[in-house]
Design an enzyme around this catalytic site. Structure first.
Site, mmCIF file in Angstrom:
data_model
loop_
_atom_site.group_PDB
_atom_site.id
_atom_site.type_symbol
_atom_site.label_atom_id
_atom_site.label_comp_id
_atom_site.label_asym_id
_atom_site.label_seq_id
_atom_site.Cartn_x
_atom_site.Cartn_y
_atom_site.Cartn_z
ATOM 1 N N ASP A 137 0.879 -1.193 0.118
ATOM 2 C CA ASP A 137 0.053 -0.015 -0.039
ATOM 3 C C ASP A 137 0.664 1.169 -0.005
ATOM 4 O O ASP A 137 0.433 2.197 0.516
ATOM 5 C CB ASP A 137 -0.965 0.060 1.159
ATOM 6 C CG ASP A 137 -1.821 -1.113 1.129
ATOM 7 O OD1 ASP A 137 -2.239 -1.839 0.233
ATOM 8 O OD2 ASP A 137 -2.209 -1.722 2.422
ATOM 9 N N LYS A 181 2.177 2.168 -5.283
ATOM 10 C CA LYS A 181 2.843 1.738 -6.311
ATOM 11 C C LYS A 181 2.074 1.869 -7.660
ATOM 12 O O LYS A 181 2.601 2.431 -8.811
ATOM 13 C CB LYS A 181 3.297 0.156 -6.186
ATOM 14 C CG LYS A 181 4.165 -0.274 -5.198
ATOM 15 C CD LYS A 181 4.350 -1.850 -5.041
ATOM 16 C CE LYS A 181 3.198 -2.453 -4.644
ATOM 17 N NZ LYS A 181 2.930 -1.938 -3.271
ATOM 18 N N GLY A 223 -4.250 -4.034 -4.520
ATOM 19 C CA GLY A 223 -5.286 -3.061 -4.925
ATOM 20 C C GLY A 223 -4.366 -1.706 -5.269
ATOM 21 O O GLY A 223 -3.782 -1.143 -4.495
ATOM 22 N N HIS A 224 -3.946 -1.709 -6.651
ATOM 23 C CA HIS A 224 -3.261 -0.380 -7.189
ATOM 24 C C HIS A 224 -4.194 0.723 -7.476
ATOM 25 O O HIS A 224 -4.947 0.650 -8.331
ATOM 26 C CB HIS A 224 -2.507 -0.770 -8.191
ATOM 27 C CG HIS A 224 -1.275 -1.870 -7.694
ATOM 28 N ND1 HIS A 224 -0.567 -2.584 -8.461
ATOM 29 C CD2 HIS A 224 -1.068 -2.101 -6.337
ATOM 30 C CE1 HIS A 224 0.333 -3.333 -7.760
ATOM 31 N NE2 HIS A 224 0.028 -3.208 -6.573
ATOM 32 N N GLN A 254 2.296 -6.005 -3.069
ATOM 33 C CA GLN A 254 2.514 -5.961 -1.848
ATOM 34 C C GLN A 254 3.751 -5.068 -1.441
ATOM 35 O O GLN A 254 4.017 -4.278 -2.172
ATOM 36 C CB GLN A 254 2.718 -7.317 -1.185
ATOM 37 C CG GLN A 254 1.004 -8.234 -1.266
ATOM 38 C CD GLN A 254 0.911 -8.949 -2.631
ATOM 39 O OE1 GLN A 254 1.462 -9.307 -3.280
ATOM 40 N NE2 GLN A 254 -0.523 -8.467 -2.785
HETATM 41 P P1 IMP Z 1 -2.839 -12.647 1.430
HETATM 42 O O1 IMP Z 1 -1.729 -12.108 0.661
HETATM 43 O O2 IMP Z 1 -4.329 -12.455 1.338
HETATM 44 O O3 IMP Z 1 -2.539 -14.117 2.018
HETATM 45 O O4 IMP Z 1 -2.694 -11.834 3.193
HETATM 46 C C1 IMP Z 1 -1.358 -12.057 3.804
HETATM 47 C C2 IMP Z 1 -0.893 -10.633 4.570
HETATM 48 O O5 IMP Z 1 -0.655 -9.759 3.425
HETATM 49 C C3 IMP Z 1 -2.212 -10.055 5.355
HETATM 50 O O6 IMP Z 1 -1.693 -9.427 6.198
HETATM 51 C C4 IMP Z 1 -2.633 -9.142 4.115
HETATM 52 O O7 IMP Z 1 -3.505 -7.880 4.977
HETATM 53 C C5 IMP Z 1 -1.326 -8.606 3.553
HETATM 54 N N1 IMP Z 1 -1.601 -8.260 2.156
HETATM 55 C C6 IMP Z 1 -1.729 -8.763 0.993
HETATM 56 N N2 IMP Z 1 -2.115 -8.169 -0.031
HETATM 57 C C7 IMP Z 1 -1.655 -6.972 0.274
HETATM 58 C C8 IMP Z 1 -1.533 -5.591 -0.155
HETATM 59 O O8 IMP Z 1 -1.656 -5.675 -1.495
HETATM 60 N N3 IMP Z 1 -1.206 -4.509 0.618
HETATM 61 C C9 IMP Z 1 -1.077 -4.672 1.998
HETATM 62 N N4 IMP Z 1 -1.220 -5.722 2.521
HETATM 63 C C10 IMP Z 1 -1.448 -6.971 1.679
#
Ligand code: IMP
Length: 418
Positions: free
Chosen positions: A15, A18, A42-43, A219
């Site tokens: 977040d 990017k 989510g970009h 991420q």
């Molecule tokens: P997952 O990727 O859905 O398995 O989530 C694992 C961890 O990564 C959790 O803490 C999510 O909130 C975090 N996470 C996954 N995708 C994002 C992102 O795009 N931005 C911020 N945190 C993320």
């Protein structure tokens, strides 16, 4: 050797903004490719005041005559991608000329989403996005997953479902409980089939032709499955080195590595975050910065800029520079803080980011305090105010990193090159 490959990486816990920068670099690129993650990302882009959130399609899609691709390291949700294509089509054409999906990428099925939800219920401590990301990567590593090339083959897809039904007792339960999800899953195959190609072969061809390649990360570094705050991480390799492995290109071809960071820090989901604050300042930052997850809408936890974590991100990724986003959000705060070290009750003062999430949960940040900068007007021109300069220089000094650009608003042109 091609000297035109740039990789854009999240330097914190995701977040960082990017999307805006991939869109920015995309205008000078020929081929833009996402290397990992799925629709957990989510970009967010603001184009002429209109907000567009992309979850799977690379943020370069809004530029003409570019090829955007999802690489082999990605996990793809077919129905969500179909919907996203339709959303972007309301703004500009999206055909297989503009968008390609790697035949080698893995597919997120309703089964993987169902499992993610069950895991979250039973262990209830990770706070995933419940998009099926972990279970899909799990199946990929276990060699029981479904690749995109297999998914678009109707016979293979149905055979995979039959095989799963026969071998896993809960699979039939998922088929019954999520009939709509499965229907949409099948429906999307025909739409996506024309987009599927040997993306990596094309990528290598473009590299040989010395085309400009932009690699988009999702991420952030601290969510990397090996180097993040495990187990509070996502399930892919989010770091610069992961880009070469995920796309099957020689690491030596990556010529530029750019880190994206926020002037403060946020985190969605569970896990240690030493500089987290819960007071009127964090509330103000969260409100002004709209700090809600772009995928799930969950409120993001907010904290001060963490130079210990940034030094770690720099050591891992070797950024040429970072782009410091959302400085406008800090305007008006009387005091700003930067964590330079951690203090641990038994280990003493820590200069380095701990390897162990448990230790990270036990540290207290040691801050330096800096005067705030009072208004956006001070930074909208090229003359930075003294206080803002001091803040940026302190980030550079304590993070041992160069800040190349700063983001001062959500629009495409709201930035200053330093
Ligand atoms: P997952 O990727 O859905 O398995 O989530 C694992 C961890 O990564 C959790 O803490 C999510 O909130 C975090 N996470 C996954 N995708 C994002 C992102 O795009 N931005 C911020 N945190 C993320």
């Amino acid at each position: 050797m091609n000297k035109n490959i740039t990789v854009v990486i999240g330097a914190q816990w995701g977040d960082e903004g990017k999307g805006k920068w991939v869109d920015h670099f995309a205008k000078d690129s020929d081929f833009i490719i996402r290397f990992q993650g799925g629709n957990n990302a989510g970009h967010t882009l603001y184009i002429n005041g209109t907000k567009l959130v992309l979850h799977q399609i690379p943020s370069g899609i809004l530029h003409d005559e570019k090829i955007c691709a999802l690489g082999a390291g990605v996990v793809m949700n077919p129905y969500a991608l179909k919907e996203e294509i339709e959303k972007v089509r309301s703004i500009r054409p999206v055909t297989p000329k503009e968008l390609a999906v790697s035949a080698k990428a893995h597919v997120i099925t309703p089964w993987h989403i169902w499992l993610d939800i069950q895991f979250e219920k039973s262990r209830a401590f990770l706070g995933t996005t419940k998009r099926g990301i972990g279970p899909t990567y799990q199946d990929k590593a276990a060699r029981s997953g479904l690749r995109v090339s297999q998914y678009i083959d109707d016979e293979f897809r149905l055979g995979w479902i039959q095989h799963m039904t026969a071998s896993i007792p809960e699979f039939s339960q998922c088929l019954k409980e999520d009939e709509k999800g499965w229907q949409q899953f099948h429906e999307a195959a025909a739409t996506l089939r024309p987009y599927v190609s040997g993306v990596e072969t094309n990528l290598r061809k473009h590299i040989k032709e010395n085309k400009k390649i932009l690699i988009e990360g999702a991420q952030g570094t601290l969510l990397d499955v090996s180097y993040g705050t495990y187990p509070f991480v996502t399930s892919s390799s989010t770091i610069a080195g992961g880009a070469a492995a995920s796309l099957g290109i020689p690491p030596k071809y990556i010529s530029h590595t750019v880190g994206i960071a926020k002037a403060y820090i946020t985190r969605v989901g569970e896990g240690p975050m030493p500089t987290e604050i819960n007071d009127s300042v964090s509330e103000e930052i969260a409100r002004k910065g709209s700090e809600f997850g772009a995928s799930t809408g969950r409120p993001r936890r907010v904290g001060w800029f963490d130079a210990v974590a940034m030094r770690y991100a720099q050591e891992i990724n070797g950024f040429d520079y970072i782009i410091l986003n959302k400085l406008d959000i800090l305007c008006g705060l009387a005091e700003l803080k930067i964590a330079t070290h951690y203090e641990h009750p038994t280990l003493g003062v820590l200069e380095e980011f701990p390897d162990n999430a448990q230790i990270l949960a036990e540290v207290k940040p040691r801050y330096i305090s800096l005067p705030g900068f009072s208004s956006i007007k001070d930074i909208s021109g090229q003359n930075l105010s003294k206080e803002l300069k001091t803040f940026i220089e302190a980030i550079e000094e304590h993070s041992q990193i160069k800040v190349g650009l700063i983001g001062v608003g959500s629009g495409r042109d709201d930035f200053i090159r330093l």
